[in-house]
Scaffold this motif. Structure first.
Motif, mmCIF file in Angstrom:
data_model
loop_
_atom_site.group_PDB
_atom_site.id
_atom_site.type_symbol
_atom_site.label_atom_id
_atom_site.label_comp_id
_atom_site.label_asym_id
_atom_site.label_seq_id
_atom_site.Cartn_x
_atom_site.Cartn_y
_atom_site.Cartn_z
ATOM 1 N N ILE A 112 0.885 -1.301 -0.106
ATOM 2 C CA ILE A 112 -0.023 0.007 0.081
ATOM 3 C C ILE A 112 0.818 1.340 0.149
ATOM 4 N N LEU A 113 1.084 1.925 -1.141
ATOM 5 C CA LEU A 113 1.806 3.040 -1.123
ATOM 6 C C LEU A 113 1.734 4.061 -0.355
ATOM 7 N N PRO A 114 0.631 4.596 0.031
ATOM 8 C CA PRO A 114 0.401 5.621 0.976
ATOM 9 C C PRO A 114 1.038 5.542 2.492
ATOM 10 N N ILE A 115 1.129 4.116 2.902
ATOM 11 C CA ILE A 115 1.713 3.604 4.086
ATOM 12 C C ILE A 115 3.169 3.641 3.924
ATOM 13 N N GLY A 116 3.737 3.303 2.797
ATOM 14 C CA GLY A 116 5.170 3.418 2.518
ATOM 15 C C GLY A 116 5.646 4.881 2.469
ATOM 16 N N ILE A 117 4.697 5.694 1.928
ATOM 17 C CA ILE A 117 5.284 7.098 1.532
ATOM 18 C C ILE A 117 5.319 7.989 2.990
ATOM 19 N N TRP A 118 4.280 7.828 3.777
ATOM 20 C CA TRP A 118 3.987 8.706 4.947
ATOM 21 C C TRP A 118 3.874 7.909 5.913
ATOM 22 N N VAL A 119 3.502 6.966 6.536
ATOM 23 C CA VAL A 119 3.458 6.417 7.942
ATOM 24 C C VAL A 119 4.789 5.717 8.315
ATOM 25 N N LEU A 120 5.514 4.930 7.339
ATOM 26 C CA LEU A 120 6.618 4.285 7.647
ATOM 27 C C LEU A 120 7.909 5.344 8.031
ATOM 28 N N PRO A 121 8.135 6.414 7.096
ATOM 29 C CA PRO A 121 9.038 7.263 7.716
ATOM 30 C C PRO A 121 8.808 7.891 9.272
ATOM 31 N N PHE A 122 7.451 8.131 9.352
ATOM 32 C CA PHE A 122 7.368 8.750 10.519
ATOM 33 C C PHE A 122 7.594 7.760 11.654
ATOM 34 N N ILE A 123 7.148 6.692 11.649
ATOM 35 C CA ILE A 123 7.402 5.495 12.482
ATOM 36 C C ILE A 123 8.964 5.095 12.585
ATOM 37 N N ALA A 124 9.723 5.178 11.592
ATOM 38 C CA ALA A 124 11.141 5.194 11.672
ATOM 39 C C ALA A 124 11.791 6.074 12.604
ATOM 40 N N SER A 125 11.499 7.419 12.426
ATOM 41 C CA SER A 125 11.889 8.822 13.001
ATOM 42 C C SER A 125 11.432 8.542 14.530
ATOM 43 N N LEU A 126 10.107 8.093 14.747
ATOM 44 C CA LEU A 126 9.994 7.520 16.290
ATOM 45 C C LEU A 126 10.957 6.735 16.875
ATOM 46 N N HIS A 127 11.289 5.606 16.037
ATOM 47 C CA HIS A 127 12.076 4.510 16.496
ATOM 48 C C HIS A 127 13.557 5.132 16.718
ATOM 49 N N ALA A 128 13.987 5.969 15.780
ATOM 50 C CA ALA A 128 15.361 6.630 15.942
ATOM 51 C C ALA A 128 15.520 7.668 17.069
ATOM 52 N N GLN A 129 14.368 8.203 17.526
ATOM 53 C CA GLN A 129 14.299 9.261 18.740
ATOM 54 C C GLN A 129 14.397 8.115 20.025
#
Length: 358
Positions: A112-129
């Motif tokens: 599902i492209l919208p999840i890959g474009i908008w959701v995953l980067p946000f989750i990755a940012s939270l994980h990095a923080q």
């Protein structure tokens, strides 16, 4: 996220299993080596997580560990009481359920492209923080440690300043002050002889003039010892070249510090080089000295690094009240750090890292 799931799974299984086995067998002492190994596993997986996050997410997490000394058991005890060990432990346990959630999201994002474009980067940012907060240096502890180090360095600086004040007073009392007293006495005696013995008065005035010249010379040397004029006028390169020209041992000077550092950094660097060259000439038996001064840009701020290397006999050590200890105290007044590496047989390397902000 897809690649991080197996790593989190392996870390979770190993840590939970080893914790259960180590605690369960601790009463019969079998658990001691198991728990000792567990702490190494925790630190190892934490290091892997930092590298993984740095490579995949582009977030570099500094390693926050402190140096540990003593036997294996003493080092283990230091690890157990280190808050960073438990922060690593908590992160690795927490990372597993998070990675389970991230894994289905990553699969969905591939479809599902919208999840890959908008959701995953946000989750990755939270994980990095989260990783930065738990696997990186503790900001509060860092500030507390820095405050303690600054307090200790300021105390050493006060002692060094007091010792310098006493030296200046002693030099003034024993040198220029005595000369000026002699000048005053000589002129007073000459004044009494002007009418009765003009020739004798001339001799006394000449002696007073000689004493006055000596007093001026001693005052000039004293002022140069406090802050040399060439350093203030022309900077480190010229000042260190002047020191090198006076040294009986050949000295190669390389200075690259532009833009010009603060005056306190320049004077500290100058006196470190000056004392080092004096020690080389007196004790080292060296045939060549290299003085390098350069500027380094670091995340914590700019540094001026001073390095004096000689090919002498080595064996230089810090001694209480000695010249090297005094230089270390001078560096500490601006939160600088000085190190000496001088094996028997040489070479000797004296290095000072001097921050431009403190």
């Amino acid at each position: 996220m897809l690649g991080g799931f197996p790593l989190s799974l392996l870390a979770f299984v190993l840590i939970v299993t080893m914790t259960a086995v180590g605690v369960g067998t601790l009463v019969i002492w079998v658990g001691v080596p198991v728990l000792l190994l567990l702490t190494q596993v925790i630190y190892g997986f934490a290091a892997l997580e930092r590298k993984w996050i740095g490579a995949m997410l582009g977030v570099q997490i500094p390693t926050p560990y402190r140096e540990r000394t003593g036997s294996v058991l003493q080092k283990w005890r230091q690890q157990l009481v280190d808050p960073q060990t438990w922060r690593n432990f908590g992160y690795l346990l927490l990372a597993f359920p998070l990675s389970v959630i991230e894994f289905p999201l990553a699969i969905a994002g591939a479809i599902i492209l919208p999840i890959g474009i908008w959701v995953l980067p946000f989750i990755a940012s939270l994980h990095a923080q989260l990783a930065s907060a738990m696997l990186g240096p503790n900001t509060t502890a860092q500030l507390s440690e820095r405050a303690q180090r600054l307090q200790a360095s300021r105390a050493r600086g006060v002692d060094a300043a007091e010792a310098e004040r006493r030296r200046i007073e002693r030099d003034l009392h024993d040198g220029a002050q005595q000369r000026l007293v002699a000048v005053a006495m000589g002129l007073g005696r000459a004044q009494k002889k002007f009418d009765a013995d003009p020739d004798g008065a001339k001799v006394l005035v000449g002696e007073a003039l000689a004493d006055a010249k000596l007093a001026v010379s001693e005052l000039r040397d004293l002022a140069r010892g406090i802050y040399p004029a060439v350093l203030g006028d022309r900077g480190l390169d010229a000042a260190l070249s002047s020191l090198a020209a006076k040294c009986p041992v050949p000295v190669n000077v390389r200075v690259t510090v532009e833009p010009r550092p603060p005056a306190a950094v320049e004077s500290t660097a100058y006196f470190i080089v000056g004392e080092s060259l004096t020690n080389v000439a007196k004790y080292a038996g060296a045939s060549q000295v290299t003085v390098k001064v350069w500027r380094e840009d670091r995340p914590s701020g700019d540094l001026v690094v001073v390095e004096v290397t000689d090919d002498g006999q080595g064996g230089a050590v810090f001694q209480a009240g000695g010249g090297l200890a005094g230089l270390a105290d001078r560096a500490a007044t601006i939160d600088g750090v000085m190190t000496v590496v001088s094996p028997i047989g040489g070479p000797t390397v004296i290095r000072a890292d001097l921050p431009c902000t403190w």
